[in-house]
Design a protein around this motif. Structure first.
Motif: not given
Length: 534
Positions: A201-210
């Motif tokens: 979930p943390l990786a997905a959140w960071l990918i969606r918000r560069p």
């Protein structure tokens, strides 16, 4: 009392509807603690919400009953007549539409907009049950689920992607379920809450918000992996508080491995002279002193004075409230010193063997069974009870009791606290421990060096410190250094830069307050909404 009034003046518009000019008040009624206002729309025509074409053809009318904020401690209700217009556009899919009252209430709502805003504030501040109790006191007449629905209907706040992101976990149920809170370290705002503390979930959140440049986190491997996958170019910073906390656990492991050094060695040979004096105390003929002797003297004098006045012993006992035997003992004693019972030890068959038992006890043999067996083997006329009573006397002598050694927790606290924060007694105890244990003395030097790196932002010295700790092979500290080597870049940044997770810990404390308000009954979605909106 029922009061009905007709009005055509705009005064009631500004008073009741707070400046809304799209509703015309026709009448109001005050009865049984409720004020009811009758109103209708003022506009002669209205625009279709689909095609935007205006229409003045009325299809029908219906009534809406809206609750509003209380007025003068009375419930306030608006009975609104709503017209339904016919859309005259042939291309419009909508046949009829109701005239809107956007400033007064949203479509299909039973509460006015301003009452909804008040309920939202109460729900955010106190959640369900406590908020419902406050709403009842304020006259809002809203249940706990109404408040929670108002909170859940609120949109999530919109935040720009933070440049410095803080990541930490908090417990939904301690030891079982954990979630992740993301904060903007620069402005101390919670930007999102993730349902788990895993890397995905943390990786997905960071990918969606560069756009995240720095990530402050603890030493959890899942967060390190998630940050590496979601924002590979971001600089990861290990939190200094968690670094010092991890060092404290490692120091406790090291001290526990050397707990034998904490005990003060017992001197070999015979017992101390004070112990021998306590077990074989010489007797003298000095007069007893102390408060007990004063009481005995006063009681003896009182009894003999009453005897001289002619009172019987039984009458003296009744008058003083004492036992008859007590009065007889004082009456029979010619001197008050005779009333003090002789506590001197009586001669025993064990007396010739007491020096042997004391010597064996000083050598470290405290087993009564073993000592009794040794004496029986020498044909000594002693019993097990005699040996046990004498050994108990030796164990109970306060002069022979060794000082209690410091605990592992105490020594760990001494080693990890700043020297100026130690009391004089703690400093002396630490010096004694370090003098007896070279390994702990070496560990103390490593701890001081790490503390200097942490407070002085000397992260460049970390590789040399890890090599020195690894060479010392100290339990606990060696494993801690190995973990630092695996996360070397983040730890070096944490010991060099000024960024930390302090604001994240503050957010976690506020989350704990919100959890207490919800009494543990809230699901993740409601808890997330409360965290973001507060």
């Amino acid at each position: 009392m029922v009061l009905v009034m007709q009005t055509d003046t705009p005064f009631w518009d500004s008073l009741v509807f707070d400046g809304i000019d799209e509703v015309e008040v026709e009448a109001f009624t005050a009865a049984f603690g409720t004020v009811e206002v009758v109103g209708r729309g003022r506009a002669a025509r209205s625009a279709c919400p689909d095609c935007g074409r205006f229409s003045d053809r009325v299809h029908d009318r219906y009534q809406r009953r809206l609750k509003d904020l209380p007025l003068a401690d009375q419930r306030f209700v608006i009975r609104l007549t709503v017209r339904r217009f016919i859309c005259g556009s042939a291309d419009c899919p909508r046949r009829t539409f109701a005239e809107p009252f956007s400033r007064l209430a949203v479509p299909h709502a039973r509460f006015t907009t301003r009452l909804n805003r008040a309920l939202e504030r109460v729900g955010l501040a106190l959640a369900g049950r406590a908020g419902a109790r406050l709403a009842a006191q304020l006259g809002f007449d809203a249940g706990r689920m109404t408040l929670l629905r108002r909170v859940m209907a609120l949109p999530d706040p919109r935040f720009s992607t933070p440049r410095v992101l803080g990541v930490d976990d908090f417990a939904i149920r301690r030891g079982q379920t954990y979630s992740t809170v993301l904060t903007s370290v620069e402005d101390h705002r919670v930007v999102d809450v993730l349902p788990t503390r895993e890397a995905g979930p943390l990786a997905a959140w960071l990918i969606r918000r560069p756009g995240v440049e720095i990530i402050c986190r603890d030493r959890a491997g899942a967060y390190a992996e998630g940050a590496r996958r979601g924002a590979p170019d971001a600089l990861q910073v290990a939190d200094r508080f968690h670094l010092w906390q991890g060092l404290g656990r490692a120091v406790e492991t090291c001290v526990a491995a050397h707990r034998d050094c904490l005990r003060t060695p017992m001197p070999s040979g015979t017992l101390p002279e004070a112990t021998r004096l306590a077990s074989n105390r010489p007797q003298d003929d000095t007069e007893p002193v102390g408060r007990r002797a004063e009481r005995k003297k006063a009681a003896h004098t009182l009894v003999h004075e009453m005897l001289a006045q002619g009172h019987s012993r039984r009458a003296i006992a009744r008058h003083l409230g004492w036992g008859l035997n007590t009065v007889l003992r004082y009456a029979a004693a010619a001197r008050w010193q005779e009333t003090i019972r002789d506590n001197r030890p009586r001669p025993s068959r064990l007396d010739p063997y007491k020096p042997y038992l004391e010597r064996r006890f000083a050598e470290g043999c405290t087993s009564v069974t073993r000592l009794h067996g040794e004496l029986v083997a020498e044909q000594a006329p002693v019993t097990y009870g005699m040996v046990r009573a004498h050994i108990a006397t030796l164990r109970g002598v306060p002069y022979a009791a060794p000082p209690r050694p410091p605990t592992v927790r105490q020594v760990t606290s001494w080693l990890t606290r700043h020297p100026t924060a130690l009391t004089e007694e703690d400093s002396v105890g630490l010096k004694d421990v370090l003098a007896r244990c070279p390994e702990l003395n070496m560990a103390a030097r490593h701890i001081r060096d790490f503390g200097e790196m942490l407070t002085g932002r000397l992260g460049a010295m970390l590789p040399a410190w890890i090599e020195a700790v690894d060479a010392s092979q100290l339990p606990g500290l060696t494993g801690f250094a190995l973990h630092l080597r695996r996360d070397l870049d983040a730890v070096t940044a944490g010991l060099t830069l000024d960024w930390s997770s302090g604001s994240i810990e503050g957010a976690v404390n506020r989350i704990k307050k919100i959890k207490r308000q919800l009494y543990g009954r809230a699901g993740f979605e409601l808890l997330r909404k409360m965290i973001l909106l507060q």
